[in-house]
Design a protein around this motif. Structure first.
Motif, short mmCIF file in Angstrom:
data_model
loop_
_atom_site.label_atom_id
_atom_site.label_comp_id
_atom_site.label_asym_id
_atom_site.label_seq_id
_atom_site.Cartn_x
_atom_site.Cartn_y
_atom_site.Cartn_z
N UNK A 14 0.84 -1.17 0.04
CA UNK A 14 0.01 0.00 -0.12
C UNK A 14 0.85 1.38 -0.18
N UNK A 15 1.29 1.60 -1.30
CA UNK A 15 1.93 2.98 -1.45
C UNK A 15 1.00 4.13 -1.78
N UNK A 16 0.02 3.80 -2.51
CA UNK A 16 -0.87 4.98 -2.61
C UNK A 16 -2.42 3.92 -2.85
N UNK A 17 -3.55 4.77 -3.04
CA UNK A 17 -4.92 4.22 -3.04
C UNK A 17 -4.94 3.26 -4.32
N UNK A 18 -4.22 3.58 -5.55
CA UNK A 18 -4.30 2.68 -6.58
C UNK A 18 -4.25 1.14 -6.14
#
Length: 339
Positions: free
Chosen positions: A202-206
């Motif tokens: 989980x680095x960003x919402x994508x």
């Protein structure tokens, strides 16, 4: 890799490593590229689990629960001072009546030191608010009765601690319609808990799109559908709502969900109680932050004045430094008990 992750989960849950004895604290640290609050805690305390000390010691410096390169953070030392007795303003038959409940570690419970982190914060804020008055505190462990009917019918003046819905996007939520909310007493990281052998990135919402998340029934979901995210209303993820937090964690362990999502403290406690700390670990980037508030009925004839005073007391508490001291002390107690 699995051995490293298995070791990490013990650290994340606050189990003290021998290196913690040489903690480098009461100093400022300039965040470097690639740093996380977890890695900074490991560097300064020798213990990744103590990232919450940095998180709560830098609420005015952090933009959310993420360490931004170039920012300077204060690295506090753990507080070991004893917890004082309840404020002398608390009396059994006071005119101002407060309501809370137990079973919500480390925040509220009569058996906790200081009766819990949030209870002690409220006690201190009541001391520091303009024209302080005496007040009583009632414990009711059936939380389903607090908002309706107890507070809504003004059987009590104020209650705590409560999550606030996103009232801008859901103005018809019954809490938004019926209650005023104080400024947050404290914010809580909402975490993702994933399998150690196949961790969710989980680095960003994508990274969450198309995933299956489990959150227990009755828990809020507004952080999953906030503006710019809309994971639920646009069917971007699958949400499973199990009966209990433990059931969610077992779904993750069995591969039936990619991650369980609950607050940091509930998640840590559940992992220990369910014997899953060698199989499930928290993702280091929190999914969201949620505040815990004091609430008062909008039909209370002194609602806005009570709200102003509790907010003023909380502001004074943060200004004089007692807020950080109280929070750090309770965090140390909570994590040490998980050993």
């Amino acid at each position: 890799m699995f051995k490293q992750l298995s070791s990490l989960v013990f650290l994340v849950l606050g189990l003290i490593s021998p290196a913690a004895a040489w903690a480098i604290c009461d100093v400022d640290y300039r965040v470097q590229s690639g740093d996380t609050l977890f890695s900074i805690a490991e560097q300064h305390y020798g213990d990744r689990g103590r990232w919450t000390l940095i998180y709560y010691g830098n609420q005015s410096r952090l933009t959310g629960p993420v360490a931004e390169p170039g920012k300077t953070l204060y690295i506090p030392c753990a507080k070991g001072a004893s917890i004082p007795d309840a404020t002398p303003l608390r009396k059994d038959n006071a005119e101002l009546k407060l309501l809370t409940g137990g079973g919500f570690a480390p925040f509220t419970d009569p058996a906790l030191p200081g009766q819990g982190l949030i209870t002690e914060l409220v006690n201190a804020a009541m001391e520091l608010m303009p024209s302080p008055v005496s007040y009583s505190l009632t414990w009711e462990d059936d939380w389903s009765q607090h908002l309706f009917p107890m507070l809504n019918d003004k059987q009590f003046d104020m209650g705590f601690p409560w999550f606030k819905p996103d009232c801008e996007t859901t103005p018809k939520d019954e809490r938004c319609i019926n209650f005023h909310f104080s400024e947050p007493l404290i914010t809580i990281p909402i975490m993702l808990f994933t399998r150690a052998e196949a961790p969710l990135i989980f680095n960003d919402d994508s990274d969450i799109l198309g995933k299956t998340l489990c959150r227990p029934k009755g828990y809020f979901t507004h952080d999953l559908d906030r503006p710019g995210r809309r994971w639920l209303s646009e069917d971007k993820i699958t949400l499973v709502q199990a009966d209990t937090p433990a059931a969610c964690f077992h779904m993750v362990a069995d591969g039936r969900a990619d991650a369980a999502t609950v607050n940091l403290f509930l998640g840590a406690d559940t992992l220990i109680k369910e014997g899953l700390r060698d199989r499930i670990l928290p993702v280091e980037r929190p999914l969201s932050e949620e505040g815990l508030h004091v609430v008062i009925s909008k039909r209370h004839w002194r609602g806005t004045s009570h709200l102003y005073r509790i907010n003023a007391g909380l502001k004074a508490l943060k200004k004089d430094g007692r807020f950080e001291t109280i929070v750090a002390r309770h965090l140390e107690t909570f994590w040490s008990k998980l050993q």
